[in-house]
Design an enzyme around this catalytic site. Structure first.
Site, PDB file in Angstrom:
ATOM      1  N   ASN A   1      -1.555  21.355 -37.964  1.00 19.85           N
ATOM      2  CA  ASN A   1      -1.175  20.071 -37.379  1.00 19.85           C
ATOM      3  C   ASN A   1      -0.554  19.243 -38.492  1.00 19.85           C
ATOM      4  O   ASN A   1      -1.260  18.729 -39.354  1.00 19.85           O
ATOM      5  CB  ASN A   1      -2.411  19.372 -36.795  1.00 19.85           C
ATOM      6  N   TRP A   2       0.755  19.131 -38.445  1.00 22.50           N
ATOM      7  CA  TRP A   2       1.448  18.443 -39.534  1.00 22.50           C
ATOM      8  C   TRP A   2       1.411  16.928 -39.407  1.00 22.50           C
ATOM      9  O   TRP A   2       1.899  16.214 -40.294  1.00 22.50           O
ATOM     10  CB  TRP A   2       2.896  18.932 -39.618  1.00 22.50           C
ATOM     11  N   LYS A   3       0.944  16.430 -38.279  1.00 26.71           N
ATOM     12  CA  LYS A   3       0.878  14.978 -38.072  1.00 26.71           C
ATOM     13  C   LYS A   3       2.266  14.366 -38.354  1.00 26.71           C
ATOM     14  O   LYS A   3       3.273  15.014 -38.092  1.00 26.71           O
ATOM     15  CB  LYS A   3      -0.230  14.369 -38.936  1.00 26.71           C
TER      16      LYS A   3
ATOM     17  N   HIS B   1      -6.364  14.311 -29.895  1.00 29.42           N
ATOM     18  CA  HIS B   1      -6.684  14.221 -31.325  1.00 29.42           C
ATOM     19  C   HIS B   1      -7.334  12.860 -31.612  1.00 29.42           C
ATOM     20  O   HIS B   1      -6.943  11.847 -31.026  1.00 29.42           O
ATOM     21  CB  HIS B   1      -5.421  14.408 -32.171  1.00 29.42           C
TER      22      HIS B   1
ATOM     23  N   GLU C   1      -6.919  10.841 -33.888  1.00 27.78           N
ATOM     24  CA  GLU C   1      -5.968   9.801 -34.302  1.00 27.78           C
ATOM     25  C   GLU C   1      -5.278   9.178 -33.082  1.00 27.78           C
ATOM     26  O   GLU C   1      -4.941   7.991 -33.089  1.00 27.78           O
ATOM     27  CB  GLU C   1      -4.962  10.393 -35.305  1.00 27.78           C
TER      28      GLU C   1
ATOM     29  N   GLU D   1     -13.381  18.471 -34.314  1.00 30.12           N
ATOM     30  CA  GLU D   1     -12.948  17.815 -35.545  1.00 30.12           C
ATOM     31  C   GLU D   1     -13.818  16.580 -35.789  1.00 30.12           C
ATOM     32  O   GLU D   1     -13.544  15.501 -35.235  1.00 30.12           O
ATOM     33  CB  GLU D   1     -11.482  17.380 -35.433  1.00 30.12           C
TER      34      GLU D   1
ATOM     35  N   GLY E   1      -9.161  14.591 -43.327  1.00 35.47           N
ATOM     36  CA  GLY E   1      -8.394  14.001 -44.421  1.00 35.47           C
ATOM     37  C   GLY E   1      -9.258  13.415 -45.525  1.00 35.47           C
ATOM     38  O   GLY E   1      -8.759  12.706 -46.393  1.00 35.47           O
TER      39      GLY E   1
ATOM     40  N   SER F   1     -10.625  18.911 -43.089  1.00 36.11           N
ATOM     41  CA  SER F   1     -10.624  19.351 -44.488  1.00 36.11           C
ATOM     42  C   SER F   1     -10.826  20.853 -44.664  1.00 36.11           C
ATOM     43  O   SER F   1     -11.526  21.292 -45.575  1.00 36.11           O
ATOM     44  CB  SER F   1     -11.657  18.556 -45.305  1.00 36.11           C
TER      45      SER F   1
ATOM     46  N   GLY G   1      -4.935  20.215 -41.138  1.00 36.76           N
ATOM     47  CA  GLY G   1      -3.990  19.146 -41.437  1.00 36.76           C
ATOM     48  C   GLY G   1      -3.398  19.330 -42.825  1.00 36.76           C
ATOM     49  O   GLY G   1      -2.517  20.153 -43.043  1.00 36.76           O
ATOM     50  N   GLY G   2      -3.909  18.577 -43.788  1.00 41.70           N
ATOM     51  CA  GLY G   2      -3.353  18.528 -45.140  1.00 41.70           C
ATOM     52  C   GLY G   2      -3.046  19.879 -45.760  1.00 41.70           C
ATOM     53  O   GLY G   2      -1.967  20.070 -46.341  1.00 41.70           O
TER      54      GLY G   2
HETATM   55  P1  13P Z   1      -7.238  17.610 -42.466  1.00 39.25           P
HETATM   56  O1  13P Z   1      -7.222  19.119 -42.508  1.00 39.25           O
HETATM   57  O2  13P Z   1      -6.167  16.972 -43.280  1.00 39.25           O
HETATM   58  O3  13P Z   1      -8.609  17.077 -42.733  1.00 39.25           O
HETATM   59  O4  13P Z   1      -6.889  17.205 -40.942  1.00 39.25           O
HETATM   60  C1  13P Z   1      -7.603  17.780 -39.918  1.00 39.25           C
HETATM   61  C2  13P Z   1      -6.953  17.449 -38.639  1.00 39.25           C
HETATM   62  O5  13P Z   1      -7.020  16.330 -38.164  1.00 39.25           O
HETATM   63  C3  13P Z   1      -6.187  18.498 -37.949  1.00 39.25           C
HETATM   64  O6  13P Z   1      -5.859  18.117 -36.654  1.00 39.25           O
END
Ligand code: 13P
Length: 248
Positions: free
Chosen positions: A8-10, A94, A96, A163, A169, A208, A229-230
């Site tokens: 998930n590149w956001k 999600h 967010e 999650e 993050g 993470s 994500g990251g």
């Molecule tokens: P991180 O891997 O950056 O913690 O993000 C997780 C996430 O929200 C994936 O959707």
């Protein structure tokens, strides 16, 4: 059952950065078996990503969508538009989206049903905040999100991503025990709704995930994949994650 690992590149990467990542990443994945690999770029890079993915096993996901098929909804993107650009999946619910865009369980459910109706696979996200965990409300929150999200939803073409918001993050991963505990609770909640059919639903962990912790997380009984994500933003790092060491 294949593992399911999604990037998930956001709100990251231009069109060119998306192309560069995939040009480097896709050739690395040739020898990987037993893992469905999905990448979810920003809307603006979906077409370029779809173009780069042609002929590969890597699949394309969007990060969100609206539930209507078309019409006067400025700024929104319809399920059919995602299919048109080559998406097979869409991330829905999600944290967010729930946090910054006020999406509640009813909105999430509506989007899931619309995605399914269009034929898109759904990556359905749930998770508790730090406050909720510290006040021992984790199971209550997860149960509500799963039950409300799944109203009138068939248990096919769907993965659930757990999650924990406090792990997103932050570099603070859930321990293997914490992940397994909630995953098995999600499995039980899904079984209460769908019976045996629930066992075919893959449950992903997100928060993470890194090349360093992926092996131990994927070794948990009810962890069937990851939403990253990251650590998915660099091709070498995401490659290390999708090529995690499988037990036996
Ligand atoms: P991180 O891997 O950056 O913690 O993000 C997780 C996430 O929200 C994936 O959707």
């Amino acid at each position: 059952m294949n593992y399911f690992i999604a990037a998930n590149w956001k709100m990251n990467k231009t069109i060119q950065e998306t192309r560069d990542f995939l040009k480097s990443f896709i050739p690395m994945t040739g020898g990987i078996t037993g893992v469905d690999i999905i990448v979810a770029p920003a809307f603006t890079a979906l077409l370029a990503a779809s173009d780069e993915m042609k002929g590969s096993a890597v699949q394309l996901s969007a990060q969100d969508m609206f539930w209507e098929e078309k019409g006067a909804y400025t700024g929104e993107v319809a399920p059919g538009m995602l299919l048109d650009v080559g998406c097979s999946h869409v991330i829905i619910g999600h944290s967010e989206r729930r946090q910054y865009f006020h999406e509640d369980d009813a909105v999430v459910n509506r989007k899931i049903r619309a995605a399914h109706k269009a034929g898109l696979g759904v990556i359905f996200c749930v998770g508790e905040s730090l406050d909720e965990r510290e006040s021992s409300r984790t199971f209550e929150i997860i149960k509500r999100e799963v039950e409300q999200g799944m109203v009138d939803v068939d248990p096919y073409n769907l993965v659930v991503a757990y999650e924990p918001i406090w792990a997103i993050g932050t570099g603070k991963t859930a321990t293997v025990e914490q992940a397994q505990e909630v995953h098995s609770f999600i499995r039980k909640t899904l079984r209460d709704i769908y019976g045996n059919k629930a066992d075919a639903i893959r449950i992903l962990y997100g928060g993470s995930v890194t090349p360093e912790n992926v092996d131990s997380l994927m070794a948990c009984n009810d962890v069937n994949g990851a939403l990253v994500g990251g650590a998915s933003l660099k091709s070498e790092s995401f490659y290390k994650i999708v090529s995690f060491k499988k037990e036996n």
